[in-house]
Design an enzyme around this catalytic site. Structure first.
Site, short mmCIF file in Angstrom:
data_model
loop_
_atom_site.label_atom_id
_atom_site.label_comp_id
_atom_site.label_asym_id
_atom_site.label_seq_id
_atom_site.Cartn_x
_atom_site.Cartn_y
_atom_site.Cartn_z
N ASP A 133 6.92 -5.98 15.01
CA ASP A 133 5.71 -5.30 15.44
C ASP A 133 6.14 -3.99 16.08
O ASP A 133 6.89 -4.00 17.06
CB ASP A 133 4.95 -6.17 16.44
CG ASP A 133 3.60 -5.59 16.85
OD1 ASP A 133 3.45 -4.35 16.78
OD2 ASP A 133 2.72 -6.36 17.25
N VAL A 134 5.69 -2.85 15.56
CA VAL A 134 6.17 -1.57 16.06
C VAL A 134 5.76 -1.32 17.51
O VAL A 134 6.33 -0.44 18.17
CB VAL A 134 5.71 -0.40 15.18
CG1 VAL A 134 6.34 -0.47 13.80
CG2 VAL A 134 4.19 -0.32 15.11
N TYR A 191 -9.38 5.05 15.44
CA TYR A 191 -8.47 5.42 14.36
C TYR A 191 -8.47 6.93 14.15
O TYR A 191 -7.40 7.56 14.08
CB TYR A 191 -8.89 4.70 13.08
CG TYR A 191 -8.06 5.03 11.86
CD1 TYR A 191 -6.85 4.38 11.63
CD2 TYR A 191 -8.49 5.97 10.94
CE1 TYR A 191 -6.09 4.67 10.51
CE2 TYR A 191 -7.74 6.26 9.82
CZ TYR A 191 -6.54 5.61 9.60
OH TYR A 191 -5.79 5.90 8.49
N LYS A 226 -5.31 9.45 15.16
CA LYS A 226 -4.63 10.22 14.13
C LYS A 226 -4.69 11.71 14.44
O LYS A 226 -3.72 12.45 14.18
CB LYS A 226 -5.24 9.94 12.76
CG LYS A 226 -5.03 8.52 12.25
CD LYS A 226 -3.56 8.18 12.11
CE LYS A 226 -3.36 6.82 11.45
NZ LYS A 226 -1.95 6.40 11.43
N GLY A 237 0.78 -1.22 0.00
CA GLY A 237 0.00 0.00 0.00
C GLY A 237 0.82 1.27 0.00
O GLY A 237 1.81 1.41 -0.74
N ILE A 238 0.42 2.22 0.82
CA ILE A 238 1.07 3.52 0.86
C ILE A 238 2.54 3.40 1.28
O ILE A 238 3.42 4.01 0.68
CB ILE A 238 0.30 4.46 1.81
CG1 ILE A 238 -1.06 4.83 1.20
CG2 ILE A 238 1.11 5.73 2.10
CD1 ILE A 238 -1.97 5.62 2.12
#
Length: 261
Positions: A72-73, A162, A166, A26-27
């Site tokens: 995994d962050v 979400y 953000k 993706g991005i």
């Protein structure tokens, strides 16, 4: 290597040492590709090893150096180790791109997960990367990937973890964008609108909920959803010397989707 249908860019990123999280698809994958085509050396990570390794193999056909690590962050120790090893293998860090997301549900568990996978990793990555970014002869740069869901309350945003997470990240990145330039580090945010790619959420919705997909698409003035590479080019611009006087900004890449000044 120039992709079909794209303009050639020279943003002064040749030889830059760039770290991109969430870079297997993706991005994030498009961001890594764009930096590679600009001649940057890359360190990339993602949770799943197989797609990350596949992305790294493809990037090595273009980039001078590609370092990858599956992690995994939300694992603080692993994330710090990745940044340290990336700086060692690349010879430093000039650009840090944070592209991670915990999901969009509204459950209590998802709020906790959003904090653990979005907020804390960004905070920790910037703290860990600051010594390397400060030492960059090019000038350090941080780019946070956010979302237009943080900027409005109607669908596909709404009362979800979400969107709120953000929005919190937007504020923190903007504040860093004012405090870190004294150390030679710029911080900016890119907020994509609805972006469609194979295997992504909007591609799935086009098949599973075509009415919702069409309703969102019809609200976008350019008449279509965005593409990952359109976001990636904005990231590359903000990261490099072409944007040397830009810090603390939130660049919205949404085809006019969000109605705001």
């Amino acid at each position: 290597m120039q992709r079909e249908g794209t303009a050639t860019m020279d943003l002064g990123l040749h030889g830059a040492r760039v770290v991109v999280t969430g870079a297997s698809r993706g991005i994030g994958r498009a961001i890594a590709q764009t930096f590679a085509e600009e001649g940057a050396a890359l360190a990339i990570c993602a949770r799943s090893a197989e797609p990350l390794e596949r992305a790294a193999r493809q990037l090595r056909a273009v980039a001078p150096t590609v370092v990858e690590q599956a992690l995994d962050v939300s694992d603080t120790e692993a994330l710090s180790g990745f940044l340290e090893s990336s700086a060692e293998r690349l010879g430093g860090i000039d650009v840090l791109v944070s592209n991670v997301s915990g999901g969009s549900a509204a459950t209590a568990d998802q709020w906790e997960r959003g904090f653990a996978t979005d907020v804390l990793p960004f905070v920790r990555m910037v703290e860990d990367a600051c010594p390397y970014l400060e030492a960059s002869e090019r000038g350090g740069s941080v780019v946070l990937i956010s979302s237009t869901s943080a900027l409005h309350t109607t669908a596909p945003s709404g009362p979800k973890a979400y969107s709120a997470v953000k929005a919190a990240l937007n504020q923190h990145a903007a504040a860093l964008g004012r405090s870190l330039p004294a150390r030679g580090i710029r911080v900016n945010t890119v907020s994509p609108g609805p972006i469609e790619f194979e295997g992504g959420g909007w591609a799935r919705r086009r098949g599973s909920d075509p009415d919702f997909y069409a309703a969102v698409r019809d609200r976008i003035p350019v008449g279509r959803l965005g593409r990952p590479e359109e976001v990636a080019r904005a990231v590359a611009f903000l990261a490099g010397p072409a944007a040397s006087y830009v810090t603390g900004t939130n660049l919205v890449v949404d085809g006019g989707f969000v109605d705001r000044v």
